[in-house]
Write a protein that holds these residues in place. Structure first.
Motif, mmCIF file in Angstrom:
data_model
loop_
_atom_site.group_PDB
_atom_site.id
_atom_site.type_symbol
_atom_site.label_atom_id
_atom_site.label_comp_id
_atom_site.label_asym_id
_atom_site.label_seq_id
_atom_site.Cartn_x
_atom_site.Cartn_y
_atom_site.Cartn_z
ATOM 1 N N ASP A 182 -12.153 -1.689 3.985
ATOM 2 C CA ASP A 182 -13.063 -1.387 3.114
ATOM 3 C C ASP A 182 -12.459 0.102 2.160
ATOM 4 O OD1 ASP A 182 -13.903 0.309 5.320
ATOM 5 O OD2 ASP A 182 -15.736 0.324 5.137
ATOM 6 N N ASP A 183 -11.439 0.265 3.180
ATOM 7 C CA ASP A 183 -10.503 1.346 2.515
ATOM 8 C C ASP A 183 -9.651 0.288 1.170
ATOM 9 O OD1 ASP A 183 -9.470 -0.400 3.829
ATOM 10 O OD2 ASP A 183 -7.207 0.746 4.516
ATOM 11 N N HIS A 184 -10.160 -0.804 0.821
ATOM 12 C CA HIS A 184 -9.215 -0.924 0.057
ATOM 13 C C HIS A 184 -10.267 -1.181 -1.943
ATOM 14 C CE1 HIS A 184 -5.199 -2.234 0.831
ATOM 15 N NE2 HIS A 184 -6.115 -1.461 2.433
ATOM 16 N N VAL A 185 -11.550 -1.400 -1.339
ATOM 17 C CA VAL A 185 -12.765 -1.165 -2.017
ATOM 18 C C VAL A 185 -12.677 -0.632 -3.538
ATOM 19 C CG1 VAL A 185 -15.151 -0.169 -3.173
ATOM 20 C CG2 VAL A 185 -14.578 -1.094 0.006
ATOM 21 N N ASN A 186 -11.755 0.729 -3.577
ATOM 22 C CA ASN A 186 -11.262 1.588 -4.714
ATOM 23 C C ASN A 186 -9.889 0.456 -5.354
ATOM 24 O OD1 ASN A 186 -13.441 3.187 -4.722
ATOM 25 N ND2 ASN A 186 -12.405 4.996 -3.183
ATOM 26 N N ASN A 187 -9.393 0.218 -5.097
ATOM 27 C CA ASN A 187 -8.126 -1.293 -5.292
ATOM 28 C C ASN A 187 -9.006 -1.970 -6.094
ATOM 29 O OD1 ASN A 187 -6.413 0.953 -3.774
ATOM 30 N ND2 ASN A 187 -5.959 0.016 -2.365
ATOM 31 N N THR A 188 -10.046 -2.592 -5.635
ATOM 32 C CA THR A 188 -10.636 -3.820 -6.529
ATOM 33 C C THR A 188 -10.633 -3.624 -7.474
ATOM 34 O OG1 THR A 188 -11.069 -4.417 -4.016
ATOM 35 C CG2 THR A 188 -12.042 -5.954 -5.796
#
Length: 462
Positions: free
Chosen positions: A205-211
């Protein structure tokens, strides 16, 4: 639709537990649906990526048995493809050149901070109808920025976190190619997922902002959108974010610490997913059961005690020959002469129920190959006159008894009865003379493994 998942680590470090869990879930989801699992190495961070880290990732995947169907693909080998897509976007007007210098960007951010605004690119070079762009600075190489939509929202149904909505007004025009022409992470990921026909993206979920950024780029390319599932982080035993200070967080530290891959897989599977009260299961069973519905949206907490419990289970279930192949090198490294004791597989069969790791199994097996050195104080405490007389009788019987465990057990009972003693009164000093220890498996099993000559030799000076 064929389900296609991917595991896409950056080789800037070793395969850690969070990454291994992501790989496991991606692999299992593909297997559950009869799809394909792709391994992709995201190595565009040239300064931090190393061949050693790449190899450690591949070694970790192999140790766990997470076989990929395609790959490994390396982003650095796909540069021509990324540039092709960037050129296409520049022509279509979904990307543009930006000539802002680093110093100009810093001034821009400072002004925004002073005005109480979030620092972001202000669109100086973004082409708009009726807008006059600044003069191109001489000799300055531009970056390429994605022309992010200004209006509306980005919404997706995250398979772990539920519906997530991000306003486009919160997103600026991110750089998709640096001034030296190399593409950036978020852009490469989009092109890779598109080209590799990835249907489900399972990641931390550290990639949520990339999505939302990646979704907008995919839409600009008229590419299909994958489904996203963002997994919560793993916490250490102490409830803090898992880090090096918690010990072995690199997967490849675990085989050296004596853990079996099936124990690690079983443990990672339950670290954020559940199937009722089932705790122990094979990977075939896991793939049959695995779905998104039973993934937890809360952070999982690593529990070393639970991992040890599972490892103990799988050690007890393991073939003795397989365990010997793991234990033998450890004992030989210690200088142990394995030809001067019982068959190692037999020792392992006796000792494996009592240990949590293969390393503990090696240490527990030592007593069968080394001369005992009992603590004199313990000998004095346990070798009473009554026990000495009983052990002399026991040694006399050893010389002629049929050598099997049941016969030894019956004989011991007879000695105890004849001398009016209880088992600990004789077994404790016997253990000390044979192994130097007070705690061993059943004494008849230990005696049987040592063999007649060794037992008589160690009892001769009673």
């Amino acid at each position: 639709m064929t389900v296609r998942t991917r595991f896409a680590p950056s080789p800037t470090g070793f395969l850690h537990l969070g990454g291994a869990r992501t790989a496991l879930y991606s692999w299992a989801y593909a297997r559950h649906h009869g799809g394909q699992f792709v391994l992709r190495i995201e190595d565009t961070d040239v300064e931090r990526s190393t061949p050693e880290a790449v190899q450690a990732i591949i070694d970790g995947m192999q140790w766990l048995g997470l076989q990929h169907d395609e790959g490994p693909f390396y982003q650095m080998k796909r540069m021509d493809r990324y540039r092709e897509v960037i050129d296409q976007m520049l022509k279509e007007g979904t990307a543009y050149y930006c000539y802002c210098s680093h110093e100009e960007l810093e001034v821009m951010r400072e002004k925004q901070k002073a005005a109480g605004e979030s620092p972001r690119y202000d669109g100086t070079w973004r082409p708009e109808p009726g807008k006059t762009l600044p003069a191109v600075p001489e000799g300055r190489n531009p970056v390429v920025r994605f022309k992010n939509p200004k209006e509306g929202d980005v919404t997706w149904n995250d398979r772990v976190k539920g519906e997530i909505t991000i306003s486009n007004s919160q997103l600026d025009d991110l750089i998709i190619a640096r001034s030296d022409g190399t593409p950036t992470y978020n852009f490469c990921v989009v092109v890779d997922d598109w080209d590799m026909r990835i249907t489900h993206v399972i990641r931390g979920d550290d990639h949520v902002n990339n999505t939302p950024r990646q979704i907008n780029i995919l839409k600009a390319l008229n590419a299909p959108l994958p489904e996203y599932a963002h997994l919560p982080m793993i916490l250490g035993d102490d409830g803090e974010k898992l880090s090096k200070r918690h010990g072995a967080v690199s997967v490849m530290e675990y085989p050296g610490a004596g853990y079996l891959p099936e124990a690690m897989l079983n443990y990672l599977a339950r670290l954020g997913w559940s199937h009722g009260d089932d705790e122990v299961f094979s990977m075939d069973q896991f793939c049959e059961w695995f779905d998104f519905d039973h993934l937890s949206s809360s952070a999982a907490q690593f529990n070393t005690e639970k991992l040890n419990w599972l490892n103990n289970h799988y050690i007890r279930e393991a073939d003795n020959g397989r365990l010997e192949a793991l234990v033998r090198p450890q004992l030989e490294k210690m200088g142990v002469r394995l030809d001067q004791g019982p068959a190692l597989q037999d020792v392992i069969g006796l000792m494996k129920d009592r240990v949590n790791t293969v390393n503990e199994l090696a240490n527990a097996s030592l007593m069968f190959y080394m001369e005992p050195d009992p603590d004199p104080e313990l000998v004095k405490e346990h070798l009473t006159d009554e026990a000495r007389a009983a052990l002399k009788e026991y040694a006399a019987n050893i010389e002629t008894i049929e050598w099997d465990r049941e016969a030894l057990k019956v004989m011991m009972k007879g000695v105890l009865k004849q001398n009016k003693l209880k088992m600990p009164q004789v077994a404790m000093p016997l253990r000390l003379f044979l192994t130097g220890q007070l705690h061993t498996p059943s004494i008849d099993a230990v005696v049987c493994l040592f063999g007649r000559e060794t037992v008589l030799s160690r009892l001769k000076d009673l």
